[in-house]
Design a protein around this motif. Structure first.
Motif, PDB file in Angstrom:
ATOM      1  N   MET A 143     -18.141   4.152   6.520  1.00  0.00           N
ATOM      2  CA  MET A 143     -17.200   3.125   6.965  1.00  0.00           C
ATOM      3  C   MET A 143     -16.880   2.148   5.846  1.00  0.00           C
ATOM      4  SD  MET A 143     -15.205   1.743   9.156  1.00  0.00           S
ATOM      5  CE  MET A 143     -15.533   2.777  10.588  1.00  0.00           C
ATOM      6  N   GLU A 144     -17.869   1.735   5.114  1.00  0.00           N
ATOM      7  CA  GLU A 144     -17.651   0.744   4.054  1.00  0.00           C
ATOM      8  C   GLU A 144     -16.792   1.300   2.930  1.00  0.00           C
ATOM      9  OE1 GLU A 144     -21.619  -0.345   3.011  1.00  0.00           O
ATOM     10  OE2 GLU A 144     -21.776  -1.873   4.599  1.00  0.00           O
ATOM     11  N   ILE A 145     -17.051   2.542   2.512  1.00  0.00           N
ATOM     12  CA  ILE A 145     -16.300   3.073   1.367  1.00  0.00           C
ATOM     13  C   ILE A 145     -14.869   3.445   1.757  1.00  0.00           C
ATOM     14  CG2 ILE A 145     -16.869   5.542   1.517  1.00  0.00           C
ATOM     15  CD1 ILE A 145     -17.490   4.815  -1.697  1.00  0.00           C
ATOM     16  N   LEU A 146     -14.664   3.880   3.003  1.00  0.00           N
ATOM     17  CA  LEU A 146     -13.302   4.182   3.437  1.00  0.00           C
ATOM     18  C   LEU A 146     -12.450   2.926   3.486  1.00  0.00           C
ATOM     19  CD1 LEU A 146     -13.751   6.847   6.264  1.00  0.00           C
ATOM     20  CD2 LEU A 146     -13.077   7.204   3.890  1.00  0.00           C
ATOM     21  N   LYS A 147     -13.013   1.835   3.992  1.00  0.00           N
ATOM     22  CA  LYS A 147     -12.251   0.591   4.077  1.00  0.00           C
ATOM     23  C   LYS A 147     -12.032  -0.025   2.703  1.00  0.00           C
ATOM     24  CE  LYS A 147     -12.852  -2.240   7.550  1.00  0.00           C
ATOM     25  NZ  LYS A 147     -13.466  -3.145   8.553  1.00  0.00           N
ATOM     26  N   GLU A 148     -12.979   0.182   1.785  1.00  0.00           N
ATOM     27  CA  GLU A 148     -12.888  -0.440   0.471  1.00  0.00           C
ATOM     28  C   GLU A 148     -12.105   0.399  -0.527  1.00  0.00           C
ATOM     29  OE1 GLU A 148     -15.838  -1.849  -3.219  1.00  0.00           O
ATOM     30  OE2 GLU A 148     -16.684  -1.285  -1.280  1.00  0.00           O
ATOM     31  N   PHE A 166      -4.589   3.789   4.805  1.00  0.00           N
ATOM     32  CA  PHE A 166      -4.553   3.985   6.252  1.00  0.00           C
ATOM     33  C   PHE A 166      -5.837   3.505   6.915  1.00  0.00           C
ATOM     34  CE2 PHE A 166      -6.202   6.966   9.491  1.00  0.00           C
ATOM     35  CZ  PHE A 166      -5.345   6.664  10.542  1.00  0.00           C
ATOM     36  N   TYR A 167      -6.969   3.743   6.269  1.00  0.00           N
ATOM     37  CA  TYR A 167      -8.247   3.415   6.905  1.00  0.00           C
ATOM     38  C   TYR A 167      -8.431   1.911   7.097  1.00  0.00           C
ATOM     39  CZ  TYR A 167      -9.478   8.278   6.029  1.00  0.00           C
ATOM     40  OH  TYR A 167      -9.495   9.648   6.022  1.00  0.00           O
ATOM     41  N   ARG A 168      -7.907   1.121   6.195  1.00  0.00           N
ATOM     42  CA  ARG A 168      -8.051  -0.334   6.332  1.00  0.00           C
ATOM     43  C   ARG A 168      -7.348  -0.839   7.577  1.00  0.00           C
ATOM     44  NH1 ARG A 168      -8.327   0.278   0.823  1.00  0.00           N
ATOM     45  NH2 ARG A 168      -6.109   0.198   0.369  1.00  0.00           N
ATOM     46  N   SER A 169      -6.226  -0.221   7.900  1.00  0.00           N
ATOM     47  CA  SER A 169      -5.506  -0.587   9.119  1.00  0.00           C
ATOM     48  C   SER A 169      -6.173   0.011  10.346  1.00  0.00           C
ATOM     49  CB  SER A 169      -4.054  -0.115   9.025  1.00  0.00           C
ATOM     50  OG  SER A 169      -3.382  -0.226  10.253  1.00  0.00           O
TER      51      SER A 169
END
Length: 582
Positions: A129-134, A139-142
């Motif tokens: 979760m952390e690396i996808l958002k960062e 798209f993942y941040r949204s």
């Protein structure tokens, strides 16, 4: 089971989650009804990819990922193919959700393993979760914007806490999270494209590849999850190979020559004419229509409203009159298609008629910010008699363009104030669309528009789409039967300026933003349908697209080398996962 949560005063804990009430399969189920539990293992399935690939990390914006990489990973939960909006434990053996949906907790299976034999741990879930958002695709941040924290709450239990109010779908969205190994990625650059096969935990792993030409996956014989009920009768083929071809025309010829095994045909012309060969007459090559109960979403010609010429909705409405669907369907599509009139077509989420009931209640507070037609006219697309003469429609288009400030000067359409010349380039990736776009280009030229089409290779097309470098293009938004967070990526103001988002139209409308939030927070199915109708109606009256067409079936062409369940699931054809080699 969300039905039990809605009225419960205590947390739900179980083996599955559903948006629509009770789940079909209980905790002791042996296999899904749509599989053959005795399907033999072995053999090879060969399919086709188009264009090229240069990246084996599917979680980032850069590069073109190879087809099939999802087979190398596992998610926390996995969907069944005969229930909409239902997921069962995969990496997670159980899931817990409170009545207010403010968090979700997953307990991982003790035997879950990466392909190197190391256990899948809570730390891997948190890292993912952390690396996808960062560092992952924007798209993942949204998509995960409302995930406020992730924490380890037990030796095998991880808890995701949410912000932003009630969101009943978010626990299931987190369940779809494909987990990556922390110990593998910590020493590597996650943001960089890679041609090194990454470590996974799924039923297949990459066996061999040549960048841009082919990729081969082999079944993991000692796959940790092979005996789970969700996997019984699935992942039957030992080797899955994708060979890449320049375009669909070449790929069709390769299939007929026996170079690969299976194709989901998306060209009406090829479906009607390309496969009349001896092998088809002899029954060795099979054509089959398989019913599809999924929402067809919206396939369309998309306007890029970031371009000044498309800012005025009247311009976009006018250009809808340049597409003669009736003639196109008869002469180019062999009458195979139905006109798409909704962003949620082929489902009960598609809006019809005038707003009423709960939908009207939702829309009324926005009345002073919406076109009056939203409340007074049923949305209808321009129609023709199919004879090819659309002179009357072009007259309507000219009138709307004049209202928007465009006028003819020396056979050229220009804006009377800015003197901008109306030029439109259709950006295409498939040569097969040239014959479809060609008549639209000619009709636009009759309006004084300098219209052209340009077909580029897939890598260039993807780069231009990622940066919204186009006037008009062809794209397809696929919709689920339970819309939610993904709507932000399609239509929200924030995503209009985010490279790689699917807000291709560049929509920036506060009303749309608020309706998306209402869709996400809908407390029950009735409210979800009403709110989706409202969103659909507002999008339609924004004229962000020229809608195309859809059909309610998969068109499959394959060599007679495979067995399949007697009754395929209603929401996917399931090849090659639930099929097997004879």
């Amino acid at each position: 089971m969300y039905a039990s949560i809605t009225s419960a005063q205590t947390n739900y804990q179980g083996h599955a989650l559903s948006l629509h009430g009770d789940v079909k399969y209980d905790a002791d189920f042996k296999h899904f009804d749509y599989v053959n539990p005795n399907a033999p293992k072995g053999g090879e399935a060969k399919m086709a990819g188009l264009g090229t690939f240069d990246n084996l990390n599917p979680f980032i914006l850069k590069g073109v990922p190879a087809i099939g990489l999802g087979m190398t990973y596992n998610t926390l939960l996995t969907p069944s193919l005969d229930e909409p909006g239902t997921e069962y434990g995969a990496l997670a053996e159980s899931v817990e959700v409170p009545p207010d949906f403010s968090w979700v907790a997953f307990t991982l299976r003790a035997n879950a393993r990466w392909h190197d034999g190391k256990p899948v741990m809570v730390e891997d879930v948190i890292f993912t979760m952390e690396i996808l958002k960062e560092k992952g695709h924007p798209f993942y941040r949204s998509y995960y914007a409302n995930v406020s924290s992730v924490e380890k709450t037990g030796p095998r239990t991880v808890k995701f806490s949410f912000s932003g109010g009630e969101n009943r779908e978010l626990p299931m969205i987190i369940g779809q999270l494909a987990i990556v190994p922390k110990h593998y990625w910590e020493g590597r650059n996650f943001e960089k494209t890679t041609t090194e096969p990454p470590l996974g935990s799924g039923p297949y792993k990459i066996e061999s590849l040549e960048i841009g030409r082919y990729i081969t996956y082999s079944r993991v014989e000692e796959y940790w999850g092979r005996d789970l009920a969700i996997n019984v009768g699935q992942n039957n083929v030992d080797v899955i190979r994708y060979d890449y071809y320049r375009d669909a025309t070449v790929a069709v010829e390769a299939l007929k020559a026996g170079e690969y095994d299976f194709r989901a045909e998306n060209s009406s012309k090829d479906w009607a004419t390309a496969y009349e060969i001896p092998a088809f007459a002899e029954g060795r090559l099979i054509k089959e229509l398989v019913p599809d109960k999924n929402s067809s979403g919206m396939q369309a010609f998309w306007f890029n409203t970031r371009r000044s010429k498309f800012v005025d909705p009247k311009v976009r409405q006018a250009l809808n009159y340049t597409f003669d669907f009736a003639w196109t369907n008869t002469n180019l599509f062999y009458g195979q298609y139905t006109r798409t009139t909704s962003f949620f077509s082929n489902s009960n989420l598609a809006v019809t008629g005038l707003p009423k009931g709960q939908e009207l209640e939702i829309l009324t507070p926005y009345r002073d910010r919406l076109p009056e037609e939203v409340f007074t006219k049923a949305f209808e697309l321009p129609e023709t008699d199919g004879a090819g003469n659309i002179r009357q429609n072009l007259r309507k288009a000219r009138a709307l363009l004049a209202e928007a400030g465009w006028e003819i000067k020396g056979q050229t359409l220009v804006h009377y104030q800015t003197r901008e010349v109306m030029t439109i380039e259709f950006l295409l990736v498939s040569p097969s669309f040239e014959r479809i776009v060609g008549p639209i280009v000619q009709n636009m030229k009759r309006l004084g528009i300098d219209a052209t089409l340009r077909t580029v290779d897939r890598a260039q097309y993807q780069n231009r789409m990622n940066t919204f470098d186009f006037d008009m293009t062809v794209q397809w938004v696929r919709q689920s039967l339970s819309p939610g967070n993904e709507q932000r990526d399609f239509w929200s103001s924030e995503e209009a300026d985010t490279d790689g988002s699917r807000n291709w139209a560049g929509i920036k409308d506060p009303v749309v933003d608020e309706l998306i939030d209402k869709v996400i927070s809908a407390p029950d199915r009735q409210s979800l349908v009403a709110t989706t109708h409202a969103l659909d109606r507002v999008l339609l009256w924004g004229f962000y697209v020229i809608p195309q067409w859809h059909m309610q079936a998969h068109r499959l062409v394959y060599w007679d080398k495979f067995g399949k369940p007697s009754q395929l699931p209603p929401y996917q054809h399931g090849f090659p996962t639930i099929w097997w080699r004879k």
